[in-house]
Design a protein around this motif. Structure first.
Motif, PDB file in Angstrom:
ATOM      1  N   GLU A  42       0.396   5.618  -1.486  1.00  0.00           N
ATOM      2  CA  GLU A  42       1.383   6.806  -0.920  1.00  0.00           C
ATOM      3  C   GLU A  42       2.346   7.152  -1.783  1.00  0.00           C
ATOM      4  O   GLU A  42       2.436   8.476  -2.112  1.00  0.00           O
ATOM      5  N   TYR A  43       2.970   6.461  -2.409  1.00  0.00           N
ATOM      6  CA  TYR A  43       4.062   6.716  -3.511  1.00  0.00           C
ATOM      7  C   TYR A  43       3.373   7.275  -4.966  1.00  0.00           C
ATOM      8  O   TYR A  43       4.064   8.441  -5.212  1.00  0.00           O
ATOM      9  N   MET A  90       4.623  16.825   3.175  1.00  0.00           N
ATOM     10  CA  MET A  90       5.783  16.341   3.427  1.00  0.00           C
ATOM     11  C   MET A  90       5.685  15.698   4.797  1.00  0.00           C
ATOM     12  O   MET A  90       6.157  14.601   5.057  1.00  0.00           O
ATOM     13  N   LYS A  91       5.078  16.409   5.664  1.00  0.00           N
ATOM     14  CA  LYS A  91       5.094  16.021   7.155  1.00  0.00           C
ATOM     15  C   LYS A  91       4.318  14.725   7.250  1.00  0.00           C
ATOM     16  O   LYS A  91       4.567  13.863   7.889  1.00  0.00           O
ATOM     17  N   TYR A  92       3.245  14.766   6.674  1.00  0.00           N
ATOM     18  CA  TYR A  92       2.162  13.702   6.449  1.00  0.00           C
ATOM     19  C   TYR A  92       3.228  12.243   5.849  1.00  0.00           C
ATOM     20  O   TYR A  92       2.874  11.356   6.511  1.00  0.00           O
ATOM     21  N   GLN A  93       3.622  12.518   4.994  1.00  0.00           N
ATOM     22  CA  GLN A  93       4.252  11.546   4.480  1.00  0.00           C
ATOM     23  C   GLN A  93       5.633  10.780   5.370  1.00  0.00           C
ATOM     24  O   GLN A  93       5.743   9.729   5.544  1.00  0.00           O
ATOM     25  N   GLU A 140       2.371  12.554  -7.484  1.00  0.00           N
ATOM     26  CA  GLU A 140       1.301  13.437  -8.096  1.00  0.00           C
ATOM     27  C   GLU A 140       1.638  14.945  -7.532  1.00  0.00           C
ATOM     28  O   GLU A 140       1.377  15.862  -8.141  1.00  0.00           O
ATOM     29  N   TYR A 141       1.982  15.048  -6.197  1.00  0.00           N
ATOM     30  CA  TYR A 141       2.269  16.332  -5.510  1.00  0.00           C
ATOM     31  C   TYR A 141       3.528  17.089  -6.358  1.00  0.00           C
ATOM     32  O   TYR A 141       3.515  18.159  -6.486  1.00  0.00           O
ATOM     33  N   LEU A 142       4.474  15.981  -6.393  1.00  0.00           N
ATOM     34  CA  LEU A 142       5.785  16.551  -6.981  1.00  0.00           C
ATOM     35  C   LEU A 142       5.387  16.939  -8.661  1.00  0.00           C
ATOM     36  O   LEU A 142       5.891  18.047  -8.947  1.00  0.00           O
ATOM     37  N   ASN A 178       0.838  -1.245  -0.066  1.00  0.00           N
ATOM     38  CA  ASN A 178       0.013   0.125   0.005  1.00  0.00           C
ATOM     39  C   ASN A 178       0.970   1.235   0.060  1.00  0.00           C
ATOM     40  O   ASN A 178       0.462   2.154  -0.536  1.00  0.00           O
ATOM     41  N   TYR A 179       2.130   1.160   0.884  1.00  0.00           N
ATOM     42  CA  TYR A 179       2.718   2.349   0.769  1.00  0.00           C
ATOM     43  C   TYR A 179       3.544   2.730  -0.514  1.00  0.00           C
ATOM     44  O   TYR A 179       3.344   3.799  -0.958  1.00  0.00           O
ATOM     45  N   TYR A 180       4.035   1.537  -1.214  1.00  0.00           N
ATOM     46  CA  TYR A 180       4.448   1.739  -2.216  1.00  0.00           C
ATOM     47  C   TYR A 180       3.528   1.920  -3.814  1.00  0.00           C
ATOM     48  O   TYR A 180       4.287   2.200  -4.703  1.00  0.00           O
ATOM     49  N   THR A 181       2.457   1.760  -3.507  1.00  0.00           N
ATOM     50  CA  THR A 181       1.342   2.186  -4.566  1.00  0.00           C
ATOM     51  C   THR A 181       0.638   3.424  -4.278  1.00  0.00           C
ATOM     52  O   THR A 181       0.760   4.325  -4.832  1.00  0.00           O
TER      53      THR A 181
END
Length: 244
Positions: free
Chosen positions: A141-142, A224-227, A147-149, A136-139
């Motif tokens: 969240e990643y 970034m804080k959330y990540q 998308e933010y970047l 889940n993290y690497y799909t």
């Protein structure tokens, strides 16, 4: 058969068959046990390597958080007319160079996860729940962070682009200005540059571009804080699994 020992031979044959079957079952069990042990050990290796990648992520995010927080403080100084009047022009110039930047260098390290997925090891029966969280993290969240970047790349304001410093580009040669600011000697041109530069920082045109960038950076900082928090939680989960 002539000596009426058929029953004895049948018992002997059945016994041989049973022994062979037992031997095969034991061999299969030993092989299965070895495979399970190897899979378990490989699972731990992957978990430890993923944990290293995640630790790298937290360091990356922490570096980004610190930089963004410092940049937002510097931007606050540029929005303050009193400070703009007091601060030396070279400090203002340096603040702009430092305060406005993108988040594109702060990427998630997914190298171990790519190796894991390419090997099909995501379906490992050991540590199944934590591997689900990792997936889940690497799909999710990643991809969300990417998308933010991408949003930052498309919408980020480069403060020294002609559209933000349009009037000053007719007055100031910025590479020459930066070079002169580092020089110990003042020239009449430099003095003109300084006056024009200070006045432009106080102008609505500059403040509009700077405020747009300020809001975007605040949004990126919160993400970034959330990540970082999500990454830290996953590291803790992996640690707990490895202790079991």
């Amino acid at each position: 058969m002539e000596k009426n020992k058929t029953g004895t031979y049948l018992k002997y044959a059945i016994g041989e068959i049973i022994l062979v079957v037992i031997g095969i079952l034991i061999a299969l069990q030993i092989n299965n046990w070895n495979e399970n042990r190897n899979t378990h050990n490989l699972s731990k290796i992957y978990l430890n390597n993923i944990k290293k990648d995640l630790i790298t992520d937290t360091i990356t995010f922490q570096s980004g958080i610190k930089r963004f927080e410092n940049s937002l403080v510097l931007q606050g100084d540029l929005f303050n007319p009193v400070k703009v009047n007091i601060l030396p022009v070279d400090s203002l110039f340096s603040a702009i160079n430092t305060a406005f930047h993108s988040a594109r260098i702060y990427k998630i390290n997914n190298s171990t996860y790519l190796k894991l997925t390419n090997s099909g090891f995501v379906e490992s029966k050991f540590f199944n729940e934590i591997f689900i969280d990792i997936n889940n993290y690497y799909t999710k969240e990643y991809n969300t962070w990417l998308e933010y970047l991408e949003w930052d790349k498309e919408n980020g304001t480069t403060i020294y682009q002609p559209e933000s410093f349009i009037r000053l580009y007719d007055i100031i040669d910025f590479p020459d200005f930066e070079k002169q600011l580092k020089s110990e000697f003042q020239t009449s041109i430099e003095k003109e540059y300084k006056v024009a530069f200070r006045e432009y920082i106080k102008s609505p045109n500059f403040r509009n571009y700077a405020w747009k960038s300020h809001k975007e950076m605040k949004a990126l900082l919160e993400k970034m804080k959330y990540q970082k928090s999500v990454t830290s939680e996953l590291i803790e989960k992996i640690n707990n699994e490895l202790k079991k």
